[in-house]
Design an enzyme around this catalytic site. Structure first.
Site, mmCIF file in Angstrom:
data_model
loop_
_atom_site.group_PDB
_atom_site.id
_atom_site.type_symbol
_atom_site.label_atom_id
_atom_site.label_comp_id
_atom_site.label_asym_id
_atom_site.label_seq_id
_atom_site.Cartn_x
_atom_site.Cartn_y
_atom_site.Cartn_z
ATOM 1 C CB CYS A 111 14.328 17.078 -63.623
ATOM 2 S SG CYS A 111 12.803 16.281 -64.093
ATOM 3 C CG HIS A 112 18.061 17.288 -61.925
ATOM 4 N ND1 HIS A 112 17.590 16.273 -62.699
ATOM 5 C CD2 HIS A 112 17.840 16.930 -60.644
ATOM 6 C CE1 HIS A 112 17.103 15.321 -61.919
ATOM 7 N NE2 HIS A 112 17.231 15.690 -60.674
ATOM 8 N N GLY A 113 17.371 21.640 -63.971
ATOM 9 C CA GLY A 113 17.750 22.959 -64.487
ATOM 10 C C GLY A 113 18.744 22.995 -65.634
ATOM 11 C CE1 TYR B 239 16.626 13.447 -57.662
ATOM 12 C CE2 TYR B 239 15.569 15.237 -56.490
ATOM 13 C CZ TYR B 239 15.810 14.564 -57.660
ATOM 14 O OH TYR B 239 15.240 15.008 -58.822
#
Lengths: 182, 407
Positions: free
Chosen positions: A146-148, B292
């Protein structure tokens, strides 16, 4: 003067009136809060949700180097039978790039068995690295797509936005082949 | 305003006892409106229409939907396949949600460009930002209801934002979930709130209109109407202009509903939710992408969450950040350049929000995030002091008449 003087004086005493008004508001506020609380608390986990809070796992069938995923409290838990090399790397990792420093032996009960909640501590995705062929990240543990965030072979955060290590759930060895999580 | 105004005796009888007709007449008929409004002033009525469509289609969808983790996905598929006209009603609901955001973003842009947030319309603007926040909460919870993969993981990521709050974060997240993960309790409460919030929005919209009618609409040159010569009655002049916009809006909406119903959605949401596997690349709905991108730009959990909420919070104080006495960008040559840079920046953030968080995208996200805050917190306050504005016309009528003479 008449007998009624003290009464009149009381009625005209502004401090006394203020006190009564403030006390009335305060009483009303306490009452409103008491009524609001059940309406708010009903959103917390219900008794049956709390009752489902443990899971038993047979660990005898997990081969060395293999991982399985089990469900506990609706979340995945990673159970990894670590290889000697993975254990060695987890134990020798030094403090430089550990964001949430913790020695490996504080995270396992038996070095070969690592049990962590498979939920990234950033925003709750399930990291990759359980199945063969999945990306395991720069530290050969898990990688959250998702965000590494990169986790090492002890489930500790090494790189990426996650603030803390993968959570180690409470678990006990019921025998050499069965653990109970929760 | 007097009761004699209505020729129908029934209307007159009711209005004498319950003055609803006078009230409507006052707000939507007689209401004096600046005579120079352009088509950018259509988006308020379009937003109202969007809300109405959402509530109407939402009420009938809920008659066929089951808010339970075992049945939600299938009940939505049943709506799509078996319920009479169900596919159309759901596609209208889905696409109008996107159109609602397009319309509201254009409405906000209009406000930013023509300085509609400036005194004495600060509360009008703040009520608008509150509506925007309520819309985001409603849209987010609505997206969870079909219980697809994006529903589930969107809900997980967004509720986890609150775990960034120091000390009480974890307890708040458990409270929001009603358990230890996004589960049936979560779905139930989201359904309840998704049904409630649109009516809260409708209530705030009424306050928004009350605040609007206190001083009347702003206008493209941003100076106050000086008297009756600068205004025309709302009906029929602007009702007919709004109808033109509504026709255009419905045309585009019908095109999306009937030809590209899933263009603004994500295919992964047609996979039933699986709490054991996160999709490889999760993205929110397109209208959340700029925020986001800001969240992901910051390499710290709490920092990212604060910046994301800060991006909206800064809009609340905008009337006090921009101190320039001139409202309209028409007379603010430097502001106008920065306005368009901000729009480009927001679109860029939207693009970056859809990209994976790696390499050049992360660097660009950071720069674009920095620019966003720089615009509001540094550039706008400085422009208010240093910008040389163009001379303002004496009245709303003056520039119109001057053009007429020149022609």
């Amino acid at each position: 003067m008449t007998k009624s003087t003290p009464d009149t004086k009381d009625l005209q005493d502004p401090e006394r009136r203020d006190f009564i008004v403030v006390a009335t508001y305060a009483m009303g506020a306490v009452g409103a809060a008491a009524v609001a609380w059940p309406l708010i608390d009903q959103m917390n986990p219900a008794a049956d949700t709390l009752a489902l809070a443990n899971t038993e796992v047979d660990i005898s069938k997990i081969a060395e180097g293999q991982s399985i995923t089990v469900k506990w409290r609706g979340k995945p838990v990673f159970v990894r039978h670590r290889t000697a090399d993975e254990i060695a790397r987890a134990e020798t990792a030094n403090g430089d790039d550990l964001r949430d420093p913790q020695p490996d032996d504080a995270r396992v009960q038996r070095p070969e068995l690592l049990v962590v909640v498979g939920v990234c501590t950033h925003l709750g995705c399930v990291p990759l690295g359980q199945k063969t062929g999945e990306v395991r990240g720069d530290y050969d543990g898990w990688f959250c797509p998702c965000h590494g965030s990169h986790y090492d072979t002890s489930g500790r955060i090494r790189k990426g936005p996650a603030p803390t290590n993968l959570e180690v759930p409470p678990y006990t060895f019921l025998s050499d082949s069965v653990i109970r999580i929760g | 305003m007097s009761a004699d105004k209505f020729s129908n005796p029934v209307v007159r009888w009711i209005d004498h006892r319950l003055p609803v007709f006078s009230m409507l007449d006052h707000t939507a008929h007689d209401y004096p409106t600046p005579k120079n409004l352009n088509y950018m002033w259509n988006f308020g009525s379009l937003a109202g229409l969007s809300l109405t469509i959402m509530i109407a289609t939402g009420i009938v969808l809920s008659m066929n939907y089951t808010p339970h983790i075992d049945y939600a996905f299938d009940s939505v598929e049943r709506i799509m396949r078996d319920v009479n006209h169900g596919w159309m009603i759901r596609y209208i609901h889905m696409n109008t949600a996107s159109f609602f955001f397009i319309v509201v973003y254009l409405h906000i842009m209009r406000g930013l460009y023509y300085g509609s947030y400036k005194a004495p319309r600060e509360l009008l603007w703040i009520l608008g930002v509150i509506i925007f926040l309520l819309m985001m909460a409603t849209a987010f919870m609505g997206y969870v209801l079909p219980w697809g993969q994006m529903s589930f993981w969107g809900a997980t990521v967004i509720t986890n934002l609150f775990s960034a709050i120091p000390f009480v974060g974890e307890s708040i997240v458990t409270w929001l979930w009603g358990g230890f993960s996004v589960d049936n309790s979560t779905l139930n409460r989201f359904f309840s709130l998704h049904y409630l919030l649109p009516f809260v929005i409708a209530g705030v919209v009424i306050l928004h209109i009350v605040a609007l009618h206190r001083f009347g609409s702003n206008n493209p040159i941003g100076i106050n109407a000086k008297g009756p010569q600068d205004t025309i009655s709302f009906h029929p002049y602007y009702t007919i202009k709004d109808v033109v916009g509504i026709a255009m809006f419905l045309l585009l909406l019908a095109m999306a509903v009937f030809f590209f119903p899933n263009a603004m959605g994500h295919p992964d949401n047609y996979i039933p939710a699986n709490p054991m596997q996160t999709p490889a690349h999760i993205v929110p709905e397109w209208y959340f992408l700029p925020f986001y991108a800001i969240l992901r730009a910051v390499p710290d959990k709490l920092g990212g969450v604060l910046m994301m909420f800060g991006a909206i919070a800064v809009l609340f104080v905008l009337p006090w950040l921009d101190r320039s006495p001139v409202r309209s960008a028409r007379f603010r040559p430097v502001f106008r350049i920065f306005f368009w840079l901000l729009i480009i920046d927001a679109v860029l953030l939207g693009y970056l929000g859809a990209k994976p968080a790696e390499g050049i995208y992360v660097i660009l996200s950071r720069l674009a995030t920095a620019w966003y805050f720089l615009h509001f917190l540094v550039i706008l306050p400085l422009l208010g002091v240093f910008e040389t504005t163009k001379p303002l016309p004496k009245s709303i009528s003056e520039p119109v008449l001057a053009t007429a003479k020149g022609a």
